[in-house]
Write a protein that holds these residues in place. Structure first.
Motif, PDB file in Angstrom:
ATOM      1  N   THR A  32       0.214  -7.345  -4.884  1.00 16.06           N
ATOM      2  CA  THR A  32      -0.736  -6.411  -5.469  1.00 16.06           C
ATOM      3  C   THR A  32      -0.395  -5.021  -4.927  1.00 16.06           C
ATOM      4  O   THR A  32      -0.299  -4.837  -3.712  1.00 16.06           O
ATOM      5  CB  THR A  32      -2.177  -6.773  -5.083  1.00 16.06           C
ATOM      6  N   TYR A  33      -0.187  -4.073  -5.824  1.00 20.26           N
ATOM      7  CA  TYR A  33       0.180  -2.711  -5.424  1.00 20.26           C
ATOM      8  C   TYR A  33      -1.055  -1.829  -5.461  1.00 20.26           C
ATOM      9  O   TYR A  33      -1.801  -1.825  -6.448  1.00 20.26           O
ATOM     10  CB  TYR A  33       1.245  -2.156  -6.362  1.00 20.26           C
ATOM     11  N   ARG A  34      -1.284  -1.081  -4.380  1.00 17.30           N
ATOM     12  CA  ARG A  34      -2.482  -0.261  -4.292  1.00 17.30           C
ATOM     13  C   ARG A  34      -2.141   1.147  -3.816  1.00 17.30           C
ATOM     14  O   ARG A  34      -1.318   1.316  -2.917  1.00 17.30           O
ATOM     15  CB  ARG A  34      -3.498  -0.853  -3.308  1.00 17.30           C
ATOM     16  N   ILE A  35      -2.798   2.133  -4.405  1.00 21.14           N
ATOM     17  CA  ILE A  35      -2.845   3.476  -3.839  1.00 21.14           C
ATOM     18  C   ILE A  35      -4.124   3.551  -3.008  1.00 21.14           C
ATOM     19  O   ILE A  35      -5.226   3.304  -3.517  1.00 21.14           O
ATOM     20  CB  ILE A  35      -2.872   4.555  -4.934  1.00 21.14           C
ATOM     21  N   ALA A  80      -1.998  11.694  -5.016  1.00 21.08           N
ATOM     22  CA  ALA A  80      -2.108  10.476  -5.827  1.00 21.08           C
ATOM     23  C   ALA A  80      -2.285  10.788  -7.302  1.00 21.08           C
ATOM     24  O   ALA A  80      -1.925   9.976  -8.161  1.00 21.08           O
ATOM     25  CB  ALA A  80      -3.266   9.624  -5.330  1.00 21.08           C
ATOM     26  N   LEU A  81      -2.828  11.979  -7.610  1.00 17.88           N
ATOM     27  CA  LEU A  81      -3.091  12.352  -8.994  1.00 17.88           C
ATOM     28  C   LEU A  81      -1.929  13.102  -9.641  1.00 17.88           C
ATOM     29  O   LEU A  81      -2.017  13.459 -10.828  1.00 17.88           O
ATOM     30  CB  LEU A  81      -4.359  13.211  -9.071  1.00 17.88           C
ATOM     31  N   ARG A 125       4.377   6.061 -11.610  1.00 19.33           N
ATOM     32  CA  ARG A 125       4.915   5.032 -10.719  1.00 19.33           C
ATOM     33  C   ARG A 125       3.846   4.009 -10.349  1.00 19.33           C
ATOM     34  O   ARG A 125       4.118   2.793 -10.327  1.00 19.33           O
ATOM     35  CB  ARG A 125       5.476   5.684  -9.458  1.00 19.33           C
ATOM     36  N   THR A 126       2.642   4.487 -10.070  1.00 15.79           N
ATOM     37  CA  THR A 126       1.564   3.585  -9.672  1.00 15.79           C
ATOM     38  C   THR A 126       1.215   2.604 -10.789  1.00 15.79           C
ATOM     39  O   THR A 126       1.075   1.401 -10.551  1.00 15.79           O
ATOM     40  CB  THR A 126       0.316   4.388  -9.269  1.00 15.79           C
ATOM     41  N   ARG A 127       1.085   3.121 -12.009  1.00 13.98           N
ATOM     42  CA  ARG A 127       0.764   2.239 -13.135  1.00 13.98           C
ATOM     43  C   ARG A 127       1.854   1.201 -13.353  1.00 13.98           C
ATOM     44  O   ARG A 127       1.577   0.028 -13.599  1.00 13.98           O
ATOM     45  CB  ARG A 127       0.565   3.076 -14.409  1.00 13.98           C
ATOM     46  N   TRP A 161       0.823  -1.203   0.000  1.00 11.21           N
ATOM     47  CA  TRP A 161       0.000   0.000   0.000  1.00 11.21           C
ATOM     48  C   TRP A 161       0.861   1.258   0.000  1.00 11.21           C
ATOM     49  O   TRP A 161       1.865   1.339   0.719  1.00 11.21           O
ATOM     50  CB  TRP A 161      -0.884   0.048   1.238  1.00 11.21           C
ATOM     51  N   GLU A 162       0.451   2.222  -0.783  1.00 15.78           N
ATOM     52  CA  GLU A 162       0.953   3.587  -0.688  1.00 15.78           C
ATOM     53  C   GLU A 162      -0.240   4.452  -0.301  1.00 15.78           C
ATOM     54  O   GLU A 162      -1.249   4.497  -1.025  1.00 15.78           O
ATOM     55  CB  GLU A 162       1.567   4.050  -2.005  1.00 15.78           C
ATOM     56  N   VAL A 163      -0.162   5.127   0.838  1.00 16.02           N
ATOM     57  CA  VAL A 163      -1.287   5.901   1.371  1.00 16.02           C
ATOM     58  C   VAL A 163      -1.054   7.378   1.071  1.00 16.02           C
ATOM     59  O   VAL A 163      -0.051   7.953   1.501  1.00 16.02           O
ATOM     60  CB  VAL A 163      -1.437   5.674   2.884  1.00 16.02           C
TER      61      VAL A 163
END
Length: 246
Positions: A151-154, A129-130, A137-139, A121-123
Motif C-alpha cells: 500500500t503506497y501512502r503520502i 505533496a500537491l 506519481r502518487t496516483r 510511505w513518502e513523507v
C-alpha cells in the motif's frame, strides 16, 4: 491489466525484477532492495550535506534510524509508538517505473511492516505533496504497487506534527523504551483490577512501583494500555487497558 503474484522476502531484501503490470500510462519495471547485510538503499547522514539530518533511537528496531527531514523524524516517532507496526525501514528500496514511455526512479522514504500489510510511505509537507508531478506519481504508485503487495501512502508532515499528539508520543518514548518485568506487570495488573484505570499523577508518585511511570509508558507503546492522544498529558491523564490485553 495483467494480474501478477510476487512473493516478497523481507529478511533477504532481494531485488524484485520483471513483475510488469500494464496500465494505460505506465508500469513498474522493478523494485530493488538493499544487498544482504545493508540496512538501507541510501545512507542519509553525512557531514557534507547542509540539510537537517539525524538519527532516531528506535526501541522497536533496536538501532539508530536515519532521517533527512524533521517530518521523517516525526514519522519514526509515530511508528515507534504504534503497537500495530511490527517494524519500519528508512530508505528501503528503489522503484523503477515507466509512465508515458519515460523511465523514472523513485526512492520512497519508509517501508512499514504490519501484521497483515506492508506500506510504502513518502513523507512530505502538504505544499510538496500537491505538486502536479508528485500527484501523478502518487496516483500511479498507489494503484500499481497493490499488485506487488504494497500500500503506497503520502504522509503529510503537518499531520505528523499535530499537537498534542506529537508531544504525547515524545513523552511515551522517552520513558517507555524498556520492557516491563513480570513483577512490575503484576503490580500494574492488580492496580487496574481495583480501579479499572491508572493515572499519570499516581504513576509519578510511585503508586505503581518505583518505575511505575516508565512501566505504564512502556505498556502504551506496546499496545497493552491506552490514553487519549488528543489531550495533553497531565496529572489527570487516565491509562486504560486495551481490550484483551490485561
Amino acid at each position: 491489466m495483467k494480474s501478477i503474484t510476487v512473493e516478497v522476502e523481507m529478511d533477504g531484501m532481494e531485488s524484485l525484477i520483471g513483475g510488469i503490470a500494464d496500465y494505460e500510462t505506465g508500469y513498474i519495471q522493478s523494485i530493488d532492495f538493499p544487498q544482504s547485510g545493508e540496512l538501507r538503499f541510501r545512507n542519509l547522514v553525512s557531514r557534507s550535506n547542509s540539510r537537517p539530518k539525524g538519527k532516531h533511537p528506535s526501541w522497536k528496531m533496536d538501532r539508530m534510524v536515519q532521517w533527512e527531514s524533521r517530518n521523517e523524524r516525526n514519522a519514526f516517532r509515530h511508528l515507534d509508538c504504534d503497537p500495530e507496526v511490527r517494524s519500519f525501514h528508512e530508505q528501503p528500496c528503489k522503484i523503477v517505473y515507466v509512465i508515458d514511455g519515460v523511465k523514472r526512479i523513485h526512492y520512497p522514504d519508509i517501508l512499514v511492516v504490519r501484521a497483515k500489510e506492508m506500506e510504502i510511505w513518502e513523507v512530505k509537507p502538504r505544499v510538496e505533496a500537491l505538486q502536479p508531478d508528485v500527484r501523478v506519481r502518487t496516483r500511479f504508485l498507489a494503484q500499481a504497487l497493490l499488485l506487488w503487495g504494497y500500500t503506497y501512502r503520502i504522509v503529510l508532515g503537518e499531520d505528523l506534527a499535530r499537537q498534542p499528539h506529537l508531544d504525547n508520543i515524545s513523552y511515551l518514548l522517552r520513558f517507555g523504551n524498556k520492557p516491563v518485568t513480570d513483577y512490575d506487570y503484576e503490580v500494574i495488573r492488580r492496580a487496574l483490577s481495583q480501579k479499572g484505570f491508572l493515572t499519570w499523577s499516581e504513576a509519578c508518585c510511585g503508586h505503581y512501583g518505583a518505575k511505575g511511570r516508565e512501566n505504564i509508558c512502556s505498556l502504551v507503546v506496546r499496545g497493552v494500555l491506552s490514553i487519549d492522544m488528543d489531550l495533553p498529558l497531565s496529572p489527570a491523564t487516565q491509562f486504560h487497558p486495551c481490550r484483551g490485553k490485561i
